[in-house]
Write an enzyme that holds these catalytic residues in place. Structure first.
Site, PDB file in Angstrom:
ATOM      1  N   ASN A   1     -45.145 -26.287 -35.830  1.00 19.55           N
ATOM      2  CA  ASN A   1     -45.734 -27.162 -34.912  1.00 19.55           C
ATOM      3  C   ASN A   1     -46.285 -25.877 -33.930  1.00 19.55           C
ATOM      4  OD1 ASN A   1     -45.675 -28.523 -32.780  1.00 19.55           O
ATOM      5  ND2 ASN A   1     -43.730 -30.021 -33.195  1.00 19.55           N
ATOM      6  N   PRO A   2     -47.066 -25.743 -33.232  1.00 19.12           N
ATOM      7  CA  PRO A   2     -47.459 -24.473 -32.963  1.00 19.12           C
ATOM      8  C   PRO A   2     -47.216 -25.024 -30.952  1.00 19.12           C
ATOM      9  CG  PRO A   2     -49.267 -25.087 -33.781  1.00 19.12           C
ATOM     10  CD  PRO A   2     -48.323 -26.050 -34.219  1.00 19.12           C
TER      11      PRO A   2
ATOM     12  N   GLN B   1     -39.226 -23.289 -28.296  1.00 20.91           N
ATOM     13  CA  GLN B   1     -38.146 -22.820 -28.787  1.00 20.91           C
ATOM     14  C   GLN B   1     -37.969 -21.370 -28.137  1.00 20.91           C
ATOM     15  OE1 GLN B   1     -36.179 -25.396 -29.880  1.00 20.91           O
ATOM     16  NE2 GLN B   1     -35.873 -23.964 -30.829  1.00 20.91           N
TER      17      GLN B   1
ATOM     18  N   LYS C   1     -39.732 -21.639 -42.174  1.00 18.29           N
ATOM     19  CA  LYS C   1     -38.089 -21.062 -42.167  1.00 18.29           C
ATOM     20  C   LYS C   1     -38.252 -21.175 -40.421  1.00 18.29           C
ATOM     21  CE  LYS C   1     -39.272 -16.301 -41.874  1.00 18.29           C
ATOM     22  NZ  LYS C   1     -38.950 -15.186 -43.118  1.00 18.29           N
TER      23      LYS C   1
ATOM     24  N   GLY D   1     -34.514 -22.183 -34.184  1.00 13.63           N
ATOM     25  CA  GLY D   1     -34.362 -22.158 -33.434  1.00 13.63           C
ATOM     26  C   GLY D   1     -34.435 -21.120 -32.113  1.00 13.63           C
ATOM     27  N   GLU D   2     -33.067 -20.333 -31.394  1.00  7.09           N
ATOM     28  CA  GLU D   2     -33.308 -19.619 -30.603  1.00  7.09           C
ATOM     29  C   GLU D   2     -33.359 -18.379 -30.788  1.00  7.09           C
ATOM     30  OE1 GLU D   2     -32.190 -23.057 -29.249  1.00  7.09           O
ATOM     31  OE2 GLU D   2     -33.571 -23.302 -28.484  1.00  7.09           O
TER      32      GLU D   2
END
Length: 135
Positions: free
Chosen positions: A23-24, A30, A90, A93-94
Site C-alpha cells: 500500500n504505497p 507511516q 515486512k 511501523g514507525e
C-alpha cells in the site's frame, strides 16, 4: 540560527526497507508520521517534573509539531522482497522515528560545530553550547 539558537529542519530524506510495498500511500504515511514524531522528539517534546510530578498537569502545554513545522519530506523504499512475509512484505511501523533525533543533532554539528546530547534540542541549549564553544 546562531543568533537565536533556533533550529529548523528544512528538508528530510529517508529510506525504508519494508519489502514489497503493498500500500504505497499507507507506507508513505507511516514514514511521514514517523518523521513528524522524530522531529517532535528531537526539537520540541519534553516533560518537566516538579517533586516527581509533571509540571504541566495536562497536554495543552506539550508542544508537538504541526504541519507548519514539517520540512519537505523525501521518502524512498528499498526494492526488496521478504520471502517469509505476505506478498513479499515486512513490517514498516514507525521505523523512521528512531534515527531522526540523531540525524538532526548531527546536522546541527555539521552546521555550527556543537553537539547537543540531550533532548529536546532547544534554542536555549544551542545558544549555551555556542557560547561555550566561543569562550
Amino acid at each position: 540560527d546562531p543568533e537565536t539558537g533556533q533550529v529548523k529542519v528544512l528538508e528530510y530524506a529517508s529510506a525504508a526497507d519494508c519489502g514489497t510495498v503493498i500500500n504505497p500511500i499507507g507506507a508513505e504515511g507511516q514514514v511521514d508520521g514517523a518523521l513528524a514524531q522524530g522531529i517532535g522528539y528531537a526539537l520540541t517534546e519534553g516533560m518537566s517534573f516538579e517533586d516527581g510530578r509533571p509540571s504541566e498537569p495536562n497536554l495543552s502545554g506539550y508542544r508537538i509539531p504541526s504541519m507548519r513545522d514539517m520540512p519537505k519530506l523525501n521518502s524512498a523504499f528499498a526494492d526488496s522482497y521478504e520471502p517469509t512475509g505476505p506478498f513479499g512484505a515486512k513490517g514498516l511501523g514507525e521505523l523512521g522515528t528512531d534515527p531522526t533525533a540523531a540525524a538532526i543533532s548531527n546536522a546541527i554539528f555539521d552546521a555550527v560545530g556543537i553537539r547537543i546530547k540531550t533532548l529536546p534540542i532547544t534554542p536555549e541549549k544551542v545558544l549555551r553550547a555556542l557560547q561555550e564553544k566561543d569562550a
